[in-house]
Design an enzyme around this catalytic site. Structure first.
Site, PDB file in Angstrom:
ATOM      1  N   GLU A   1      34.353  36.333  41.839  1.00  0.00           N
ATOM      2  CA  GLU A   1      35.265  36.018  40.739  1.00  0.00           C
ATOM      3  C   GLU A   1      35.714  34.569  40.862  1.00  0.00           C
ATOM      4  O   GLU A   1      36.176  34.182  41.934  1.00  0.00           O
ATOM      5  CB  GLU A   1      36.477  36.960  40.746  1.00  0.00           C
ATOM      6  CG  GLU A   1      36.100  38.391  40.426  1.00  0.00           C
ATOM      7  CD  GLU A   1      37.286  39.338  40.361  1.00  0.00           C
ATOM      8  OE1 GLU A   1      38.421  38.900  40.713  1.00  0.00           O
ATOM      9  OE2 GLU A   1      37.109  40.492  39.960  1.00  0.00           O
TER      10      GLU A   1
ATOM     11  N   HIS B   1      39.690  40.671  35.188  1.00  0.00           N
ATOM     12  CA  HIS B   1      40.499  41.184  36.302  1.00  0.00           C
ATOM     13  C   HIS B   1      41.995  41.034  36.001  1.00  0.00           C
ATOM     14  O   HIS B   1      42.767  40.542  36.819  1.00  0.00           O
ATOM     15  CB  HIS B   1      40.159  40.470  37.614  1.00  0.00           C
ATOM     16  CG  HIS B   1      40.514  41.301  38.821  1.00  0.00           C
ATOM     17  ND1 HIS B   1      39.988  41.065  40.071  1.00  0.00           N
ATOM     18  CD2 HIS B   1      41.343  42.379  38.967  1.00  0.00           C
ATOM     19  CE1 HIS B   1      40.478  41.946  40.933  1.00  0.00           C
ATOM     20  NE2 HIS B   1      41.302  42.754  40.287  1.00  0.00           N
TER      21      HIS B   1
ATOM     22  N   ARG C   1      36.530  47.381  42.349  1.00  0.00           N
ATOM     23  CA  ARG C   1      36.069  46.180  43.029  1.00  0.00           C
ATOM     24  C   ARG C   1      34.672  45.834  42.522  1.00  0.00           C
ATOM     25  O   ARG C   1      33.810  46.705  42.396  1.00  0.00           O
ATOM     26  CB  ARG C   1      36.036  46.387  44.551  1.00  0.00           C
ATOM     27  CG  ARG C   1      37.419  46.434  45.188  1.00  0.00           C
ATOM     28  CD  ARG C   1      38.049  45.045  45.206  1.00  0.00           C
ATOM     29  NE  ARG C   1      39.419  45.054  45.738  1.00  0.00           N
ATOM     30  CZ  ARG C   1      40.508  45.118  45.008  1.00  0.00           C
ATOM     31  NH1 ARG C   1      40.404  45.214  43.676  1.00  0.00           N
ATOM     32  NH2 ARG C   1      41.706  45.082  45.559  1.00  0.00           N
TER      33      ARG C   1
END
Length: 324
Positions: free
Chosen positions: A259, A277, A230
């Site tokens: 993000e 990601h 994370r």
């Protein structure tokens, strides 16, 4: 436009959801709406929830018939789990589907950083062959120590892959003790002993920016840090300073805060690898994740308990019997 009857449950996509990945599991008796209107949301009983979708109390007010939210992953940072639980809505998570893909991503970052692939690619591209030995030789994973912080499914798989490369594996997890031969009960000891550090703990208010300047000062000089967990676990300013000083020799990032992230100076450092990601979203990992999310929805709509939920008290509020 989909024509449906009152008996057919509606499941919606929140974020980009390819219908081909979920309709086969949802089955012919469910209407899946990839781009829902307000009218669709008003009757929706289930939702496939992508990582960037915000599901707050206001959204839940717009979906009064919602029974199940299925996250394509395990993070529920943007989902109001407390309100969902109070309303008897199951919050399904898919913890096992992307495990192998994420673990491979961790090793990919480790290899790229240890072998200096990014720097060498730039050197060749720019015709600077004569500089190939500048900065010393490429590094080794064989014989190096990897410190795994968080030893759940992904952490365990990282350990298996790292051991196959000949790495010594150390693991720290205050909630689920790793095997005795791997366990390092003191986090500081693990940090100081590790050539590669990788983060696999859930983000909480207590561990936000757990990797800060003080943490990095305790690392083995020249260590590599990888975060495929994370984004909020890592203070990017502190990591950049550690790279500049040489305390860290490389940083690999697949997750960010927020993000998409604003540009940060660490992104320009030659000893940094960046992925958006996506390490858990390989072709196979994606198929498994969406299939598991869809299966969780089917289970709840059919009156069964799904394999994994983020809110174990949902059933009580929903009046659903506990599983045998």
């Amino acid at each position: 436009m989909v024509t449906r009857t009152a008996e057919r449950p509606v499941v919606v996509g929140l974020g980009v959801v390819d219908p081909a990945l979920v309709t086969g599991v949802l089955g012919p008796d469910v209407d899946f709406i990839a781009t829902p209107t307000d009218a669709d949301l008003a009757v929706a009983q289930g939702a496939i929830v992508r990582a960037d979708a915000v599901v707050d109390a206001g959204f839940l007010d717009r979906t009064p018939r919602m029974r199940v939210l299925a996250r394509t992953g395990v993070g529920t940072d943007l989902v109001d789990v407390e309100t969902a639980t109070a309303r008897g809505i199951a919050v399904v998570v898919t913890p096992g589907s992307g495990t192998r893909a994420v673990a491979e991503g961790v090793l990919a970052h480790a290899i790229a950083l240890a072998k200096r692939l990014g720097q060498y690619t730039t050197l060749i591209r720019e015709g600077r062959w004569a500089e190939r030995t500048a900065g010393g030789p490429p590094g080794d994973l064989d014989g190096a120590t990897i410190g795994i912080i968080g030893f759940g499914r992904i952490g365990r798989r990282v350990g298996e892959l790292a051991a196959a490369f000949g790495m010594r594996v150390l693991a720290y997890d205050p909630f689920a003790a790793p095997p005795p031969e791997l366990e390092c009960r003191d986090l500081d000891d693990l940090v100081a002993a590790s050539d590669v550090l990788t983060l696999h703990v859930p983000l909480t208010a207590a561990n936000h920016h757990m990797v800060d300047a003080a943490f990095l000062a305790r690392t083995k000089p020249g260590a590599v840090l990888i975060n495929c967990g994370r984004g909020g676990l890592l203070d990017l300013d502190a990591a950049h300073d550690a790279l500049q000083s040489g305390q860290l020799s490389g940083v690999g990032l697949d997750v960010f805060e927020p993000e998409p992230p604003a540009h940060h100076p660490i992104f320009d450092h030659p000893s940094v690898t960046l992925t958006p990601h996506l390490m858990g979203l390989t072709r196979r990992g994606t198929e498994l994740t969406f299939a598991d999310a869809a299966q969780g929805i089917v289970d709840v709509l059919d009156g069964r308990h799904p394999a994994a939920v983020a809110n174990h008290d949902w059933a009580q509020a929903a009046g659903v019997s506990a599983p045998a």
